[in-house]
Write a protein that holds these residues in place. Structure first.
Motif, PDB file in Angstrom:
ATOM      1  N   ARG A  29       0.830  -1.193   0.000  1.00 48.24           N
ATOM      2  CA  ARG A  29       0.000   0.000   0.000  1.00 48.24           C
ATOM      3  C   ARG A  29       0.873   1.255   0.000  1.00 48.24           C
ATOM      4  N   TYR A  30       1.950   1.213   0.770  1.00 50.11           N
ATOM      5  CA  TYR A  30       2.891   2.339   0.804  1.00 50.11           C
ATOM      6  C   TYR A  30       3.503   2.540  -0.586  1.00 50.11           C
ATOM      7  N   LEU A  35       3.912   5.426  -5.723  1.00 50.32           N
ATOM      8  CA  LEU A  35       3.790   5.408  -7.175  1.00 50.32           C
ATOM      9  C   LEU A  35       2.834   6.500  -7.654  1.00 50.32           C
ATOM     10  N   VAL A  36       1.723   6.659  -6.965  1.00 52.76           N
ATOM     11  CA  VAL A  36       0.761   7.700  -7.340  1.00 52.76           C
ATOM     12  C   VAL A  36       1.416   9.074  -7.230  1.00 52.76           C
ATOM     13  N   GLU A  37       2.161   9.298  -6.167  1.00 52.64           N
ATOM     14  CA  GLU A  37       2.846  10.584  -5.985  1.00 52.64           C
ATOM     15  C   GLU A  37       3.896  10.787  -7.080  1.00 52.64           C
ATOM     16  N   THR A  38       4.593   9.729  -7.461  1.00 49.10           N
ATOM     17  CA  THR A  38       5.593   9.816  -8.522  1.00 49.10           C
ATOM     18  C   THR A  38       4.945  10.173  -9.847  1.00 49.10           C
ATOM     19  N   VAL A  39       3.854   9.517 -10.152  1.00 45.90           N
ATOM     20  CA  VAL A  39       3.132   9.809 -11.397  1.00 45.90           C
ATOM     21  C   VAL A  39       2.661  11.259 -11.407  1.00 45.90           C
ATOM     22  N   ASP A  40       2.155  11.748 -10.275  1.00 45.25           N
ATOM     23  CA  ASP A  40       1.718  13.136 -10.185  1.00 45.25           C
ATOM     24  C   ASP A  40       2.886  14.086 -10.427  1.00 45.25           C
ATOM     25  N   ARG A  78      -6.682   7.425  -0.273  1.00 46.01           N
ATOM     26  CA  ARG A  78      -7.116   6.110  -0.759  1.00 46.01           C
ATOM     27  C   ARG A  78      -7.960   5.401   0.294  1.00 46.01           C
ATOM     28  N   ASP A  79      -7.537   5.478   1.558  1.00 41.18           N
ATOM     29  CA  ASP A  79      -8.306   4.850   2.635  1.00 41.18           C
ATOM     30  C   ASP A  79      -9.724   5.418   2.690  1.00 41.18           C
ATOM     31  N   ASP A  80      -9.823   6.731   2.555  1.00 45.93           N
ATOM     32  CA  ASP A  80     -11.140   7.365   2.599  1.00 45.93           C
ATOM     33  C   ASP A  80     -12.014   6.916   1.438  1.00 45.93           C
ATOM     34  N   ALA A  92      -2.262   3.969   7.332  1.00 49.00           N
ATOM     35  CA  ALA A  92      -0.969   4.649   7.369  1.00 49.00           C
ATOM     36  C   ALA A  92      -0.560   5.033   8.791  1.00 49.00           C
ATOM     37  N   GLU A  93      -1.521   5.344   9.635  1.00 44.83           N
ATOM     38  CA  GLU A  93      -1.176   5.785  10.984  1.00 44.83           C
ATOM     39  C   GLU A  93      -0.527   4.673  11.805  1.00 44.83           C
ATOM     40  N   ASN A  94      -0.600   3.449  11.344  1.00 45.13           N
ATOM     41  CA  ASN A  94      -0.017   2.317  12.066  1.00 45.13           C
ATOM     42  C   ASN A  94       1.326   1.870  11.497  1.00 45.13           C
ATOM     43  N   TRP A  95       1.896   2.614  10.556  1.00 46.78           N
ATOM     44  CA  TRP A  95       3.155   2.202   9.946  1.00 46.78           C
ATOM     45  C   TRP A  95       4.267   2.073  10.972  1.00 46.78           C
ATOM     46  N   ALA A  96       4.277   2.916  11.971  1.00 53.60           N
ATOM     47  CA  ALA A  96       5.365   2.922  12.933  1.00 53.60           C
ATOM     48  C   ALA A  96       5.254   1.761  13.941  1.00 53.60           C
TER      49      ALA A  96
END
Length: 101
Positions: A29-30, A35-40, A78-80, A92-96
């Motif tokens: 998911r990360y 990838l989406v940010e890179t494409v943007d 994306r989660d929303d 994402a808030e649980n990545w850490a």
């Protein structure tokens, strides 16, 4: 007794496997959000170098932390939109959690 130990080992193995699969899902998911940010970013760059486009602003120059924030923002978006999550571990808030970050 032996059957109880075998069952405990099986349960432990299943729990380890589930944890590993959750970690893989979070990583994917990360990477998808990145990838989406890179494409943007590529899209914005392409617009700025187009012969027919005259930019009114300077191209953005983001730090690593800013890029991480943008990626996290994409993941939250994306989660929303998905509306249906498997569980809280894939947010994402649980990545850490669990890796000391």
């Amino acid at each position: 007794m032996s059957d109880d130990r075998d069952q405990e080992r099986q349960v432990d193995a299943i729990e380890r496997q589930a944890t590993a699969l959750e970690a893989i899902a979070t990583e994917l998911r990360y990477q998808n959000a990145a990838l989406v940010e890179t494409v943007d970013a590529i899209d914005q760059l392409a617009a700025r170098v187009d012969d027919h486009h005259v930019s009114e602003t300077e191209p953005r120059n983001r730090s690593g932390a800013a890029l991480q924030t943008a990626i996290a923002d994409r993941l939250f978006e994306r989660d929303d939109r998905e509306g249906e999550l498997m569980n809280g571990l894939d947010r994402a808030e649980n990545w850490a959690d669990g890796d000391g970050r």
